[in-house]
Design a protein around this motif. Structure first.
Motif, PDB file in Angstrom:
ATOM      1  N   PHE A 264       0.829  -1.217   0.000  1.00 56.31           N
ATOM      2  CA  PHE A 264       0.000   0.000   0.000  1.00 56.31           C
ATOM      3  C   PHE A 264       0.860   1.263   0.000  1.00 56.31           C
ATOM      4  O   PHE A 264       0.446   2.295  -0.531  1.00 56.31           O
ATOM      5  CB  PHE A 264      -0.969  -0.024   1.181  1.00 56.31           C
ATOM      6  CG  PHE A 264      -2.229  -0.779   0.886  1.00 56.31           C
ATOM      7  CD1 PHE A 264      -3.277  -0.164   0.224  1.00 56.31           C
ATOM      8  CD2 PHE A 264      -2.361  -2.113   1.242  1.00 56.31           C
ATOM      9  CE1 PHE A 264      -4.446  -0.858  -0.080  1.00 56.31           C
ATOM     10  CE2 PHE A 264      -3.520  -2.818   0.946  1.00 56.31           C
ATOM     11  CZ  PHE A 264      -4.566  -2.199   0.289  1.00 56.31           C
ATOM     12  N   GLY A 268      -0.666   2.406  -3.053  1.00 53.38           N
ATOM     13  CA  GLY A 268      -1.935   2.665  -2.389  1.00 53.38           C
ATOM     14  C   GLY A 268      -2.777   3.715  -3.108  1.00 53.38           C
ATOM     15  O   GLY A 268      -4.009   3.606  -3.175  1.00 53.38           O
ATOM     16  N   GLY A 269      -2.128   4.721  -3.662  1.00 55.55           N
ATOM     17  CA  GLY A 269      -2.864   5.756  -4.385  1.00 55.55           C
ATOM     18  C   GLY A 269      -3.578   5.204  -5.600  1.00 55.55           C
ATOM     19  O   GLY A 269      -4.729   5.564  -5.885  1.00 55.55           O
ATOM     20  N   THR A 270      -2.912   4.311  -6.317  1.00 55.91           N
ATOM     21  CA  THR A 270      -3.530   3.679  -7.482  1.00 55.91           C
ATOM     22  C   THR A 270      -4.701   2.799  -7.066  1.00 55.91           C
ATOM     23  O   THR A 270      -5.760   2.804  -7.705  1.00 55.91           O
ATOM     24  CB  THR A 270      -2.484   2.826  -8.230  1.00 55.91           C
ATOM     25  OG1 THR A 270      -1.397   3.666  -8.615  1.00 55.91           O
ATOM     26  CG2 THR A 270      -3.083   2.174  -9.461  1.00 55.91           C
ATOM     27  N   GLN A 272      -6.568   3.197  -4.505  1.00 61.45           N
ATOM     28  CA  GLN A 272      -7.684   4.083  -4.133  1.00 61.45           C
ATOM     29  C   GLN A 272      -8.423   4.593  -5.369  1.00 61.45           C
ATOM     30  O   GLN A 272      -9.656   4.714  -5.366  1.00 61.45           O
ATOM     31  CB  GLN A 272      -7.177   5.262  -3.307  1.00 61.45           C
ATOM     32  CG  GLN A 272      -8.288   6.186  -2.805  1.00 61.45           C
ATOM     33  CD  GLN A 272      -9.287   5.447  -1.937  1.00 61.45           C
ATOM     34  OE1 GLN A 272      -8.923   4.825  -0.926  1.00 61.45           O
ATOM     35  NE2 GLN A 272     -10.545   5.487  -2.310  1.00 61.45           N
ATOM     36  N   GLU A 273      -7.688   4.877  -6.445  1.00 63.62           N
ATOM     37  CA  GLU A 273      -8.329   5.315  -7.689  1.00 63.62           C
ATOM     38  C   GLU A 273      -9.225   4.220  -8.243  1.00 63.62           C
ATOM     39  O   GLU A 273     -10.330   4.497  -8.738  1.00 63.62           O
ATOM     40  CB  GLU A 273      -7.261   5.713  -8.722  1.00 63.62           C
ATOM     41  CG  GLU A 273      -6.580   7.030  -8.436  1.00 63.62           C
ATOM     42  CD  GLU A 273      -7.565   8.196  -8.419  1.00 63.62           C
ATOM     43  OE1 GLU A 273      -8.385   8.303  -9.352  1.00 63.62           O
ATOM     44  OE2 GLU A 273      -7.528   8.969  -7.437  1.00 63.62           O
ATOM     45  N   TYR A 274      -8.771   2.977  -8.178  1.00 65.09           N
ATOM     46  CA  TYR A 274      -9.605   1.862  -8.630  1.00 65.09           C
ATOM     47  C   TYR A 274     -10.872   1.765  -7.787  1.00 65.09           C
ATOM     48  O   TYR A 274     -11.971   1.577  -8.315  1.00 65.09           O
ATOM     49  CB  TYR A 274      -8.838   0.538  -8.530  1.00 65.09           C
ATOM     50  CG  TYR A 274      -7.620   0.411  -9.414  1.00 65.09           C
ATOM     51  CD1 TYR A 274      -7.434   1.219 -10.527  1.00 65.09           C
ATOM     52  CD2 TYR A 274      -6.643  -0.538  -9.130  1.00 65.09           C
ATOM     53  CE1 TYR A 274      -6.307   1.088 -11.336  1.00 65.09           C
ATOM     54  CE2 TYR A 274      -5.522  -0.681  -9.934  1.00 65.09           C
ATOM     55  CZ  TYR A 274      -5.354   0.144 -11.026  1.00 65.09           C
ATOM     56  OH  TYR A 274      -4.235   0.017 -11.815  1.00 65.09           O
ATOM     57  N   TRP A 275     -10.727   1.863  -6.467  1.00 61.34           N
ATOM     58  CA  TRP A 275     -11.890   1.767  -5.585  1.00 61.34           C
ATOM     59  C   TRP A 275     -12.875   2.901  -5.858  1.00 61.34           C
ATOM     60  O   TRP A 275     -14.086   2.698  -5.838  1.00 61.34           O
ATOM     61  CB  TRP A 275     -11.430   1.799  -4.126  1.00 61.34           C
ATOM     62  CG  TRP A 275     -10.783   0.511  -3.675  1.00 61.34           C
ATOM     63  CD1 TRP A 275     -10.794  -0.687  -4.313  1.00 61.34           C
ATOM     64  CD2 TRP A 275     -10.045   0.314  -2.473  1.00 61.34           C
ATOM     65  NE1 TRP A 275     -10.106  -1.627  -3.595  1.00 61.34           N
ATOM     66  CE2 TRP A 275      -9.631  -1.053  -2.451  1.00 61.34           C
ATOM     67  CE3 TRP A 275      -9.677   1.138  -1.412  1.00 61.34           C
ATOM     68  CZ2 TRP A 275      -8.886  -1.592  -1.407  1.00 61.34           C
ATOM     69  CZ3 TRP A 275      -8.931   0.586  -0.369  1.00 61.34           C
ATOM     70  CH2 TRP A 275      -8.546  -0.760  -0.375  1.00 61.34           C
ATOM     71  N   ARG A 276     -12.330   4.090  -6.109  1.00 56.97           N
ATOM     72  CA  ARG A 276     -13.190   5.247  -6.356  1.00 56.97           C
ATOM     73  C   ARG A 276     -13.974   5.082  -7.658  1.00 56.97           C
ATOM     74  O   ARG A 276     -15.083   5.595  -7.797  1.00 56.97           O
ATOM     75  CB  ARG A 276     -12.337   6.517  -6.392  1.00 56.97           C
ATOM     76  CG  ARG A 276     -13.131   7.807  -6.412  1.00 56.97           C
ATOM     77  CD  ARG A 276     -12.217   9.025  -6.308  1.00 56.97           C
ATOM     78  NE  ARG A 276     -11.565   9.107  -4.999  1.00 56.97           N
ATOM     79  CZ  ARG A 276     -10.258   9.052  -4.804  1.00 56.97           C
ATOM     80  NH1 ARG A 276      -9.437   8.905  -5.841  1.00 56.97           N
ATOM     81  NH2 ARG A 276      -9.737   9.127  -3.588  1.00 56.97           N
TER      82      ARG A 276
END
Length: 326
Positions: A264, A268-270, A272-276
Motif C-alpha cells: 500500500f 496505495g494511491g492507485t 484508491q483510484e480503482y476503488w473510487r
C-alpha cells in the motif's frame, strides 16, 4: 436399490461415540442440487453400518435419487454405497435417530422456521442441526425453536462434494459446543470449515464472488471487454493465483519484505483510484440484455462435468504440492 423405511430405533448417542463406533446416522432434508451433492460426499465417507437418510416431500423421491445420485460421483458409486441410503417416509422417522441433520431446502424463511420447529420435537437432544442456506441467518430460522443454541448455518461452496469450503455461521445464541463439534466433523473429513464470527448478508465467500461479478458486469456493460475476454483475464491471472494464495497473502507477498504495508505504501494511491472508480451496477439497470446475450453466445450450455472434473484435479494437485512442502 435404495432402502425406504418408515421406522427406526431411537438413538441418542453423541456424535463422537457414533463416529468411534462407525455407526453415524446422517439425515439430509431436501434433494435439490446441493442436497444430492452433500449426499454424494457423505456416502463417500460412510464407514461400516453408518446410515444416510434422505427425506423429501416429492412423491417420486426414491426414483429421483436413484436416477440422479450417480451424477455426483467421478466414477459410478458401488451398490454397497447406494444401499447405505435410506428414504424416510416422514420427517419424524427421518430425524428420530440422527446424529446430524442437514437441510438443503427452499430459500424460504417461513419454510425453514417451520422445519426446525418440527425437527426439534423429534430429533435427539444432542443431534447437530445444520442449514445449507445461501443467505437466511440462523437467528431468523431458529425463531420458533425452544433451544436456539442448537442451530448452525453450514454454507457450502457449490458443489459441496468437491469444494472444500464450509462457512459455519452461528447466531448469537448458537452454542460454542455446536460450532466446535461441527468444525471437528468436517475437518476430519478433509474439508475447510471456517467459523464466520458475525452474521452478515451473503456470509463471506459469496460477498467476495459477487463483488467481482459486479465489477465484471460493469466492465462488460461499459464496453471495456467482452464476457469471454473478461473470463479469460480471470482464468489467466487471479484465478490460478487465488487458488494458491488469497488476496491478503497475495498482496502481502507483492509488497516484498515490507509485506502488505509495503504494497500500500508503493501503490496505495492507485488502489484508491480503482476503488473510487468501482462499478455500481444494480439489478434492473439495463445491462442484462447485453451481458446475458454475450454469455449465451460465448458459452451456450456449460459442461458442468468438465468444470467439476477440472476443479477436482486442480484441488488434488494443490493438495499434493502442499504435502510436498510440509
Amino acid at each position: 436399490m435404495l432402502n425406504p423405511h418408515e421406522s427406526s430405533p431411537t438413538c441418542g448417542n453423541p456424535i463422537q461415540k457414533a463416529q468411534s463406533n462407525k455407526d453415524l446416522h446422517i439425515t439430509l432434508i431436501g434433494t435439490g442440487t446441493i442436497g444430492l451433492s452433500f449426499a454424494a460426499f457423505h456416502l463417500s465417507h460412510i464407514l461400516g453400518p453408518s446410515q444416510l437418510t434422505i427425506y423429501d416431500t416429492r412423491p417420486d423421491v426414491t426414483q429421483y435419487v436413484e436416477e440422479n445420485i450417480s451424477n455426483f460421483f467421478e466414477t459410478p458409486p458401488s451398490t454397497a454405497s447406494i444401499s447405505n441410503i435410506r428414504i424416510a417416509g416422514s420427517l419424524e422417522v427421518a430425524v428420530e435417530d440422527a446424529h446430524v441433520i442437514q437441510e438443503s431446502g427452499p430459500e424460504n424463511l417461513e419454510w425453514k422456521m417451520k422445519l426446525w420447529e418440527e425437527v426439534e420435537k423429534h430429533a435427539p437432544k444432542d443431534a447437530l442441526l445444520w442449514s445449507s442456506t445461501s443467505g437466511i441467518p440462523a437467528s431468523q430460522q431458529a425463531q420458533n425453536m425452544k433451544d436456539k443454541s442448537r442451530l448452525l448455518v453450514v454454507h457450502p461452496y457449490n458443489p459441496p462434494h468437491i469444494m472444500p469450503l464450509l462457512e459455519l455461521v452461528p447466531s448469537l445464541e448458537t452454542s460454542e459446543q455446536v460450532i466446535q463439534r461441527t468444525q471437528d466433523f468436517w475437518s476430519k473429513r478433509g474439508r475447510v470449515p471456517i467459523h464466520i464470527k458475525k452474521e452478515t448478508t451473503g456470509f463471506v465467500a459469496n460477498r467476495l464472488a459477487f463483488a467481482l461479478l459486479r465489477e465484471a458486469i460493469h466492465l462488460v456493460n461499459e464496453g471495456v471487454v467482452s464476457v469471454g475476454e473478461l473470463d479469460q483475464i480471470v482464468e489467466s491471472s487471479m484465478g490460478p493465483r487465488w487458488a494458491v494464495a488469497g488476496p491478503f497473502k497475495s498482496y502481502h507477498a507483492g509488497g516484498g519484505p515490507a509485506g502488505l504495508e509495503g504494497f500500500f505504501t508503493n501503490i496505495g494511491g492507485t488502489v484508491q483510484e480503482y476503488w473510487r472508480d468501482a462499478g455500481t451496477v444494480n439489478i434492473g439497470d439495463g445491462w442484462e440484455d447485453k451481458v446475458f446475450r454475450q454469455a449465451n453466445e460465448t458459452y451456450g450450455t456449460v459442461d458442468i462435468n468438465e468444470r467439476d472434473g477440472i476443479t477436482r484435479r486442480l484441488l488434488e494437485v494443490l493438495e499434493e504440492e502442499k504435502g510436498k512442502r510440509k
